[in-house]
Design an enzyme around this catalytic site. Structure first.
Site, PDB file in Angstrom:
ATOM      1  N   ASP A   1      -3.802  -8.998  -9.897  1.00  0.00           N
ATOM      2  CA  ASP A   1      -4.313 -10.217  -9.267  1.00  0.00           C
ATOM      3  C   ASP A   1      -3.918 -11.459 -10.064  1.00  0.00           C
ATOM      4  O   ASP A   1      -3.628 -12.498  -9.480  1.00  0.00           O
ATOM      5  CB  ASP A   1      -5.843 -10.148  -9.130  1.00  0.00           C
TER       6      ASP A   1
ATOM      7  N   GLU B   1      -8.582 -12.097 -14.235  1.00  0.00           N
ATOM      8  CA  GLU B   1      -7.597 -11.921 -13.161  1.00  0.00           C
ATOM      9  C   GLU B   1      -7.441 -13.179 -12.312  1.00  0.00           C
ATOM     10  O   GLU B   1      -6.709 -13.185 -11.334  1.00  0.00           O
ATOM     11  CB  GLU B   1      -7.922 -10.695 -12.298  1.00  0.00           C
TER      12      GLU B   1
ATOM     13  N   CYS C   1      -5.646  -3.675 -17.657  1.00  0.00           N
ATOM     14  CA  CYS C   1      -5.856  -2.576 -16.696  1.00  0.00           C
ATOM     15  C   CYS C   1      -5.069  -2.744 -15.396  1.00  0.00           C
ATOM     16  O   CYS C   1      -5.244  -1.978 -14.466  1.00  0.00           O
ATOM     17  CB  CYS C   1      -7.338  -2.394 -16.396  1.00  0.00           C
TER      18      CYS C   1
ATOM     19  N   HIS D   1       0.822  -1.210   0.000  1.00  0.00           N
ATOM     20  CA  HIS D   1       0.000   0.000   0.000  1.00  0.00           C
ATOM     21  C   HIS D   1       0.852   1.254   0.000  1.00  0.00           C
ATOM     22  O   HIS D   1       0.550   2.234  -0.658  1.00  0.00           O
ATOM     23  CB  HIS D   1      -0.912  -0.007   1.229  1.00  0.00           C
TER      24      HIS D   1
HETATM   25  C1  PEP Z   1      -5.939  -6.094 -11.086  1.00  0.00           C
HETATM   26  O1  PEP Z   1      -6.115  -7.024 -10.296  1.00  0.00           O
HETATM   27  O2  PEP Z   1      -4.984  -6.056 -11.892  1.00  0.00           O
HETATM   28  C2  PEP Z   1      -6.884  -4.945 -11.088  1.00  0.00           C
HETATM   29  C3  PEP Z   1      -6.805  -3.999 -11.983  1.00  0.00           C
HETATM   30  O3  PEP Z   1      -7.831  -4.907 -10.091  1.00  0.00           O
HETATM   31  P1  PEP Z   1      -7.556  -4.344  -8.607  1.00  0.00           P
HETATM   32  O4  PEP Z   1      -6.185  -3.707  -8.595  1.00  0.00           O
HETATM   33  O5  PEP Z   1      -8.664  -3.395  -8.320  1.00  0.00           O
HETATM   34  O6  PEP Z   1      -7.608  -5.585  -7.775  1.00  0.00           O
HETATM   35 MG    MG Z   2      -8.027  -7.190  -9.199  1.00  0.00          MG
END
Ligand code: PEP
Ligand code: MG
Length: 593
Positions: free
Chosen positions: A475, A451, A522, A204
């Site tokens: 993820d 993911e 993403c 974080h």
């Molecule tokens: C990911 O897991 O790459 C993602 C974009 O979702 P989050 O970061 O919200 O878990």
């Molecule tokens: Mg995610």
């Protein structure tokens, strides 16, 4: 005496070069006198305790409002801000007059007739030790929270109300650890950079530092074992992951030049705003933004993003005791859709659970189990509690009428989840029509997050159920490699360049191309120009990232040859390991320069 140049290595988690003196964060808890007090002093010590507690509560509330204010400006930091708020709430809870901790403190003063500072230290240690002895690793780790809170209370006896005032302007801050709450307090205009002994690349604190544009090196173990005096001149390079103490004049010169050229590059990037992101052989790549709040839309447009590729909708469920109703959500999504003015807005349905907690879910999210990341989260939660999901879908359908919205389902691992979600959506649409609400027809596109390894492996089996795929590499990497992305002990193994992860992305890409649906990436790597050629080569049509990263990724795309990128990806898929792939990517970039 001339000091030797010393180089410390860690994880470069937030880019940028800082040159300036260091300030070492002291864990300056006051010395604790152990004094027996007479009856006459009990009242006075109780009053001192109450004052210190009140001051700490005030600080915690102040921190909470600073954290919330931060959300207004930063996108990727928001989920962390929420977690910090949860942590601060837990701290506030522990300081309530009826809490066990406070009652024990009072007992040490009134019953044991001991001084207030000792009473606090003793009560904190007892509670922390009790947590530490617990078998459940999650609860055992709470000992650290109790001690953090304890040292905050102890410091408040000296009148300290917030950590932020401790740092002189223009310094590089060195610390054993930086909690996300400490990071929130940093003022990017004053703090040059941060370096810590602990922390992983996706921790974080790391995501927060990136979002705040503060160069950072985390997980530099030497910082825990060696001590360096505050004021020592230093250089921190957040890309290379190094801290150079007492740099030699020639080293200093090299980094001054590096810093100047980085600043120059930033100025050039800002001129790319209205330029189309196209490879040298004319392949268009759509660049989108990851956001959480309507007010970020201006930042999205300023950076030249073509729409929103990921709206993390869980934000509206967090930091509140009640659930947002349909109208509140409708206005929220509508605001973003209107601000984006006919550009696509991808609304991801709620992704709570795991590490993403929401107080408004009450007991529904309490089934934590041993592995919260594998538990009731995201689409699993939505399908278990359809009354919550339906309200969100109704709000999204109504908002989509005001522009170009699309729906994204998180954490899909099997076809049934998509089928059920689609059927609920159709049902909600029918109900809205019956109610006389206007909605767009056909219904908005529905995509899924790829993911989980399951979704990637079965991408070809489920693609016909989807209008687009969005690959969440954060993820996907974690689940494919079984590595917690926030744990510095295993941070060296967490890499999306593991061939296993690339094969998963490739499978999703093959399925997307076969079914002629868009392939979006993403996850965090979409924001890093080092990965851009590989992602294009693997078949990504769209890249979605924090808005501030759009210009540098666009700049990269303008020099990439898509055919060359495709060859690179094919070679990477045959490579033995991440090191080989890394070498191939470096060679690819060097050839282009
Ligand atoms: C990911 O897991 O790459 C993602 C974009 O979702 P989050 O970061 O919200 O878990
Ligand atoms: Mg995610």
């Amino acid at each position: 005496m001339e000091q030797h140049e010393t180089i410390l290595r860690g994880l470069g988690v937030s880019t940028g070069i800082a040159i300036g003196p260091i300030t070492v964060q002291a864990n300056d808890v006051p010395t604790i006198p152990e004094t027996a007090i007479g009856d006459t002093k009990v009242k006075k010590e109780c009053a001192r305790l109450q004052e210190a507690l009140a001051r700490t509560r005030h600080t915690l509330k102040d921190l909470k409002s600073k954290t919330s204010g931060l959300r207004a400006n930063l996108s990727s930091a928001q989920s962390i801000s929420r977690e910090i708020n949860l942590l601060l709430d837990a701290h506030l809870h522990m300081l309530e007059p009826s809490s066990r901790l406070v009652r024990t403190m009072q007992h040490h003063i009134e019953g044991d007739k001991m001084n207030a500072l000792w009473a606090v230290a003793q009560a904190v240690e007892t509670l922390a030790n009790q947590f530490q002895a617990m078998d459940d690793p999650y609860l055992a780790a709470r000992a650290g929270d109790v001690r953090e809170l304890g040292s905050r209370v102890l410091r408040s006896f000296n009148g300290e109300t917030a950590l932020s005032h401790k740092y002189p302007s223009g310094h590089i801050i060195l610390a054993d650890d930086f909690t996300p709450a400490d990071t929130v307090l940093l003022d990017p205009a004053h703090v040059l950079a941060i370096a810590t002994a602990s922390g992983g690349r996706e921790s974080h604190t790391a995501i927060m530092a990136r979002a705040m544009n503060i160069p950072a090196v985390l997980g530099a173990p030497d910082l825990a074992t060696q001590s360096y005096p505050s004021g020592t001149p230093a250089i921190l390079d957040g890309s290379e992951g190094i801290i150079i103490l007492n740099p030699r004049p020639d080293t200093l010169k090299i980094y001054q030049q590096k810093r100047a050229s980085a600043q120059q590059q930033q100025r050039q990037f800002s001129q790319l705003r209205d330029k189309q992101a196209k490879t040298t052989d004319e392949q268009k790549i759509t660049l989108l933004a990851n956001i959480e709040l309507p007010r970020e839309c201006a930042h999205v447009l300023d950076n030249g993003a073509e729409g929103v590729g990921l709206l993390r909708s869980e934000f509206i469920y967090m930091n509140r005791d009640d659930l947002p109703d349909e109208n509140e959500q409708y206005l929220f999504y509508r605001d973003i859709i209107e601000k984006m003015d006919k550009r696509p807005v991808t609304i991801r349905t709620l992704d709570v659970g795991g590490e993403k907690l929401a107080t408004s879910m009450g007991d529904m999210l309490n089934e934590k189990g041993e592995n919260p990341a594998l538990g009731l989260r995201a689409i699993r939660f939505a399908l278990k509690f359809p009354h919550i999901f339906r309200v969100q879908l109704a709000a999204i359908l109504r908002a989509c009428q005001h522009g170009q919205g699309r729906i994204l389902l998180p954490m899909i691992s099997c076809a049934q989840e998509i089928i059920e979600a689609r059927s609920i959506l159709a049902d909600v649409a029918a109900e809205l029509k019956e109610r006389g609400e206007k909605i767009n027809e056909p219904l908005p596109s529905i995509g899924i997050m790829i993911e989980t390894p399951a979704a990637a492996l079965a991408a070809n089996n489920i693609a016909h159920l989807c209008d687009f795929f969005s690959i969440g590499t954060n993820d996907l990497t974690m689940y494919a490699l079984a590595i917690d992305r926030g744990n510095e002990e295993v941070a060296h193994l967490y890499t999306p360049l593991n061939p296993a992860v690339l094969h998963l992305i490739h499978l999703a890409s093959l399925a997307a191309h076969k079914h002629a649906i868009p392939l979006v990436v993403c996850g965090e790597i979409a924001a890093d120009p080092f990965y851009t050629a590989l992602l294009i080569g693997l078949g990504a049509h769209e890249l979605s990232m924090s808005p501030g990263a759009v210009p540098k990724v666009k700049n990269r795309i303008l020099s990439i040859n898509a055919k060359g990128a495709h060859d690179l990806a094919q070679r990477a898929l045959k490579a033995r390991d991440d090191e080989q792939i890394n070498g191939m990517m470096e060679a690819f970039h060097a050839k282009e320069k």
